[in-house]
Design a protein around this motif. Structure first.
Motif, PDB file in Angstrom:
ATOM      1  N   TYR A 249       0.830  -1.201   0.000  1.00  0.00           N
ATOM      2  CA  TYR A 249       0.000   0.000   0.000  1.00  0.00           C
ATOM      3  C   TYR A 249       0.870   1.260   0.000  1.00  0.00           C
ATOM      4  N   ALA A 250       1.930   1.260   0.804  1.00  0.00           N
ATOM      5  CA  ALA A 250       2.826   2.415   0.883  1.00  0.00           C
ATOM      6  C   ALA A 250       3.540   2.650  -0.449  1.00  0.00           C
ATOM      7  N   ALA A 251       3.805   1.584  -1.193  1.00  0.00           N
ATOM      8  CA  ALA A 251       4.514   1.686  -2.472  1.00  0.00           C
ATOM      9  C   ALA A 251       3.576   1.977  -3.639  1.00  0.00           C
ATOM     10  N   SER A 252       2.297   2.141  -3.349  1.00  0.00           N
ATOM     11  CA  SER A 252       1.311   2.502  -4.363  1.00  0.00           C
ATOM     12  C   SER A 252       0.668   3.822  -3.944  1.00  0.00           C
ATOM     13  N   THR A 253      -0.077   4.423  -4.827  1.00  0.00           N
ATOM     14  CA  THR A 253      -0.740   5.682  -4.475  1.00  0.00           C
ATOM     15  C   THR A 253      -1.877   5.477  -3.476  1.00  0.00           C
TER      16      THR A 253
ATOM     17  N   ARG B  81      -4.383   7.076   1.121  1.00  0.00           N
ATOM     18  CA  ARG B  81      -5.774   7.141   1.558  1.00  0.00           C
ATOM     19  C   ARG B  81      -6.204   5.956   2.420  1.00  0.00           C
ATOM     20  N   ARG B  82      -5.273   5.181   2.888  1.00  0.00           N
ATOM     21  CA  ARG B  82      -5.595   4.051   3.754  1.00  0.00           C
ATOM     22  C   ARG B  82      -4.828   4.194   5.063  1.00  0.00           C
TER      23      ARG B  82
ATOM     24  N   TYR C 173     -18.024  -5.478  -4.263  1.00  0.00           N
ATOM     25  CA  TYR C 173     -17.493  -4.141  -4.018  1.00  0.00           C
ATOM     26  C   TYR C 173     -15.973  -4.249  -3.959  1.00  0.00           C
ATOM     27  N   LEU C 174     -15.312  -3.718  -4.947  1.00  0.00           N
ATOM     28  CA  LEU C 174     -13.854  -3.711  -5.018  1.00  0.00           C
ATOM     29  C   LEU C 174     -13.366  -2.494  -4.245  1.00  0.00           C
ATOM     30  N   SER C 175     -13.029  -2.719  -2.977  1.00  0.00           N
ATOM     31  CA  SER C 175     -12.693  -1.595  -2.108  1.00  0.00           C
ATOM     32  C   SER C 175     -11.267  -1.109  -2.296  1.00  0.00           C
TER      33      SER C 175
ATOM     34  N   LEU D 197     -17.061   0.051  -7.563  1.00  0.00           N
ATOM     35  CA  LEU D 197     -15.926   0.651  -6.858  1.00  0.00           C
ATOM     36  C   LEU D 197     -16.062   2.157  -6.820  1.00  0.00           C
ATOM     37  N   LEU D 198     -15.319   2.756  -5.919  1.00  0.00           N
ATOM     38  CA  LEU D 198     -15.158   4.202  -5.876  1.00  0.00           C
ATOM     39  C   LEU D 198     -13.728   4.473  -6.313  1.00  0.00           C
ATOM     40  N   ALA D 199     -13.559   5.221  -7.378  1.00  0.00           N
ATOM     41  CA  ALA D 199     -12.223   5.460  -7.914  1.00  0.00           C
ATOM     42  C   ALA D 199     -11.452   6.459  -7.054  1.00  0.00           C
ATOM     43  N   ALA D 200     -10.191   6.131  -6.815  1.00  0.00           N
ATOM     44  CA  ALA D 200      -9.291   7.087  -6.180  1.00  0.00           C
ATOM     45  C   ALA D 200      -9.091   8.252  -7.144  1.00  0.00           C
ATOM     46  N   PRO D 201      -8.853   9.439  -6.625  1.00  0.00           N
ATOM     47  CA  PRO D 201      -8.714  10.607  -7.505  1.00  0.00           C
ATOM     48  C   PRO D 201      -7.706  10.403  -8.643  1.00  0.00           C
ATOM     49  N   LYS D 202      -6.601   9.754  -8.371  1.00  0.00           N
ATOM     50  CA  LYS D 202      -5.580   9.553  -9.400  1.00  0.00           C
ATOM     51  C   LYS D 202      -5.948   8.453 -10.392  1.00  0.00           C
ATOM     52  N   ALA D 203      -7.040   7.722 -10.134  1.00  0.00           N
ATOM     53  CA  ALA D 203      -7.418   6.599 -10.999  1.00  0.00           C
ATOM     54  C   ALA D 203      -8.739   6.812 -11.726  1.00  0.00           C
ATOM     55  N   VAL D 204      -9.306   7.980 -11.641  1.00  0.00           N
ATOM     56  CA  VAL D 204     -10.614   8.240 -12.238  1.00  0.00           C
ATOM     57  C   VAL D 204     -10.634   7.893 -13.727  1.00  0.00           C
ATOM     58  N   ASP D 205      -9.640   8.294 -14.451  1.00  0.00           N
ATOM     59  CA  ASP D 205      -9.607   8.028 -15.893  1.00  0.00           C
ATOM     60  C   ASP D 205      -9.298   6.575 -16.228  1.00  0.00           C
ATOM     61  N   TYR D 206      -8.642   5.877 -15.339  1.00  0.00           N
ATOM     62  CA  TYR D 206      -8.230   4.492 -15.587  1.00  0.00           C
ATOM     63  C   TYR D 206      -9.429   3.568 -15.787  1.00  0.00           C
ATOM     64  N   TYR D 207     -10.412   3.651 -14.941  1.00  0.00           N
ATOM     65  CA  TYR D 207     -11.502   2.676 -14.960  1.00  0.00           C
ATOM     66  C   TYR D 207     -12.357   2.762 -16.222  1.00  0.00           C
ATOM     67  N   GLY D 208     -12.654   3.941 -16.694  1.00  0.00           N
ATOM     68  CA  GLY D 208     -13.388   4.072 -17.946  1.00  0.00           C
ATOM     69  C   GLY D 208     -12.606   3.497 -19.111  1.00  0.00           C
ATOM     70  N   HIS D 209     -11.313   3.679 -19.066  1.00  0.00           N
ATOM     71  CA  HIS D 209     -10.426   3.177 -20.122  1.00  0.00           C
ATOM     72  C   HIS D 209     -10.448   1.649 -20.218  1.00  0.00           C
TER      73      HIS D 209
END
Length: 131
Positions: A19-23, A27-28, A70-72, A105-117
């Motif tokens: 978790y620390a090595a990811s964005t 938020r966790r 629910y992919l938390s 899921l609820l997208a993290a701010p930095k991943a908003v564009d990723y999920y639609g893609h």
């Protein structure tokens, strides 16, 4: 070669390090070991990605195995991103969660564009009630 595993019997130190090595670590509650341990222990669907002995990704979910998953948490080490690991973690979650379940899921701010893609549809009426 990345391998994928099902199950939440994980070394907590490895999980927190991931978790620390990811964005997502931003938020966790990674400094709260008991809370992180409970988050992993109580998730009923956990898929992990491994590069040898190194934990490089996790998809932590809650599911009823018939309707909704629910992919938390979806986290991939920054060093291993853009290799398809996140997409494969989602595929493995779909497979293990059941063929009739929708992933939510609820997208993290930095991943908003990723999920639609990668094929997710944005839902206009998600709501959160914070503690």
């Amino acid at each position: 070669m990345i391998s994928y595993r099902l199950g939440n019997q994980l070394d907590l130190t490895q999980v927190i390090d991931l978790y620390a090595a990811s964005t997502l670590g931003e938020r966790r509650p990674i400094a709260d070991r008991p809370r992180m341990a409970a988050m992993v222990q109580h998730a009923n669907l956990v898929i992990t990605a491994w590069d040898g002995a190194l934990l490089v990704g996790i998809a932590r979910s809650l599911t009823d195995f018939v309707y909704a998953t629910y992919l938390s948490d979806l986290a991939v080490r920054a060093s291993h991103q853009r290799q398809g690991i996140g997409k494969q973690l989602i595929r493995e979650t779909q497979r293990a969660g059941g063929s009739q379940t929708s992933i939510i899921l609820l997208a993290a701010p930095k991943a908003v564009d990723y999920y639609g893609h990668i094929g997710f549809e944005q839902h206009p009426s998600a709501w959160v009630l914070r503690p």
